[in-house]
Design an enzyme around this catalytic site. Structure first.
Site, short mmCIF file in Angstrom:
data_model
loop_
_atom_site.label_atom_id
_atom_site.label_comp_id
_atom_site.label_asym_id
_atom_site.label_seq_id
_atom_site.Cartn_x
_atom_site.Cartn_y
_atom_site.Cartn_z
N GLY A 46 12.42 34.23 -21.46
CA GLY A 46 11.50 33.69 -22.45
C GLY A 46 11.75 32.21 -22.66
O GLY A 46 12.86 31.72 -22.41
N GLN A 51 11.67 24.34 -27.08
CA GLN A 51 12.81 24.09 -26.18
C GLN A 51 12.51 23.02 -25.14
O GLN A 51 13.43 22.51 -24.49
CB GLN A 51 13.19 25.39 -25.45
CG GLN A 51 13.77 26.44 -26.38
CD GLN A 51 14.04 27.72 -25.62
OE1 GLN A 51 13.18 28.56 -25.49
NE2 GLN A 51 15.25 27.85 -25.10
N CYS A 92 20.37 32.24 -24.36
CA CYS A 92 19.27 31.29 -24.59
C CYS A 92 19.38 30.16 -23.56
O CYS A 92 20.47 29.67 -23.31
CB CYS A 92 19.39 30.73 -26.00
SG CYS A 92 18.12 29.54 -26.41
N LEU A 93 18.24 29.77 -23.00
CA LEU A 93 18.25 28.69 -22.01
C LEU A 93 18.73 27.37 -22.62
O LEU A 93 19.17 26.48 -21.90
CB LEU A 93 16.86 28.51 -21.39
CG LEU A 93 16.37 29.69 -20.53
CD1 LEU A 93 14.95 29.45 -20.05
CD2 LEU A 93 17.30 29.93 -19.35
N HIS A 134 13.24 36.32 -30.89
CA HIS A 134 14.09 35.18 -30.52
C HIS A 134 13.23 33.93 -30.29
O HIS A 134 13.55 32.84 -30.80
CB HIS A 134 14.88 35.56 -29.26
CG HIS A 134 15.72 34.47 -28.67
ND1 HIS A 134 17.09 34.56 -28.56
CD2 HIS A 134 15.40 33.25 -28.15
CE1 HIS A 134 17.56 33.45 -28.00
NE2 HIS A 134 16.55 32.64 -27.73
N GLU A 135 12.13 34.09 -29.54
CA GLU A 135 11.27 32.93 -29.24
C GLU A 135 10.53 32.46 -30.49
O GLU A 135 10.32 31.27 -30.69
CB GLU A 135 10.29 33.26 -28.12
CG GLU A 135 10.91 33.71 -26.80
CD GLU A 135 12.00 32.80 -26.28
OE1 GLU A 135 11.99 31.59 -26.58
OE2 GLU A 135 12.91 33.31 -25.58
N HIS A 138 12.63 30.17 -32.41
CA HIS A 138 12.63 28.80 -31.88
C HIS A 138 11.50 27.97 -32.51
O HIS A 138 11.68 26.80 -32.83
CB HIS A 138 12.43 28.80 -30.36
CG HIS A 138 13.69 29.00 -29.57
ND1 HIS A 138 14.77 28.14 -29.67
CD2 HIS A 138 14.03 29.92 -28.65
CE1 HIS A 138 15.73 28.56 -28.84
NE2 HIS A 138 15.31 29.64 -28.22
#
Ligand code: NI
Length: 175
Positions: A46, A51, A92-93, A134-135, A138
């Site tokens: 995701g 991000q 997480c990226l 989670h997204e 963000h």
């Protein structure tokens, strides 16, 4: 299409609150394509626009094993969350190499728009439910490490800053 640069925690830009998308135009389609390419390249399941330093309510997700089920959620809203919770080891990226358990509602129902501006609803459990939440965090400027204890969070922050310094030093050497 092009790869976008993913911000690394604790970059303060990760804490900006994203605004609603109002124009479903060619620019949005391009951005979504670039976000998907960036997510698949990373690789990740995701990616939120926050991000890649675009502070608009846009998420791309693909939790399939085959990497063939791209979901695009624009202006997502949670309609319902289950009272039962699950603890999932999240990564997480923007916080590469760090995984830790976060407790969240096990199932969710969300409403969003696709890239053409058509509204749809999605019901999710398991990894997809975790990923949507989670997204969406963000987009509110929240990174998953903020669910962890202050001690763990500070350790992660220090590790990330150290890696950042090393990356910059290597860049100076080679560049
Ligand atoms: Ni993330």
């Amino acid at each position: 299409m092009s790869l976008l640069t993913i911000l690394r925690y604790p970059d303060p830009r990760l804490h900006k609150v994203a605004k609603k998308v109002s124009l479903f135009d060619a620019r949005l389609r391009q951005l979504v394509d670039d976000m998907a390419e960036t997510m698949y390249d990373a690789p990740g399941v995701g990616l939120a626009a926050s991000q890649v330093d675009v502070h608009e309510r846009i998420i791309v997700i693909d939790t399939s094993e085959t990497r063939s089920d791209l979901r695009v959620l624009i202006n997502p809203e949670l309609l319902w969350t289950s009272p039962e919770k699950i603890v999932y080891d999240e990564g997480c990226l923007s916080v590469p190499g760090i995984y830790d358990g976060v407790e969240r509602p096990a199932r969710v129902k969300a409403r969003a728009f696709d890239v053409a501006g058509v509204a749809f609803e999605v019901e999710a459990d398991g990894l997809l439910a975790v990923c949507i939440q989670h997204e969406m965090d963000h987009l509110m400027g929240k990174v998953f490490v903020e669910y962890l204890s202050p001690l763990k969070r500070n350790r992660i922050k220090a590790k990330m800053l150290k890696e950042e310094r090393e990356l910059n030093r290597d860049k100076r050497r080679t560049g």
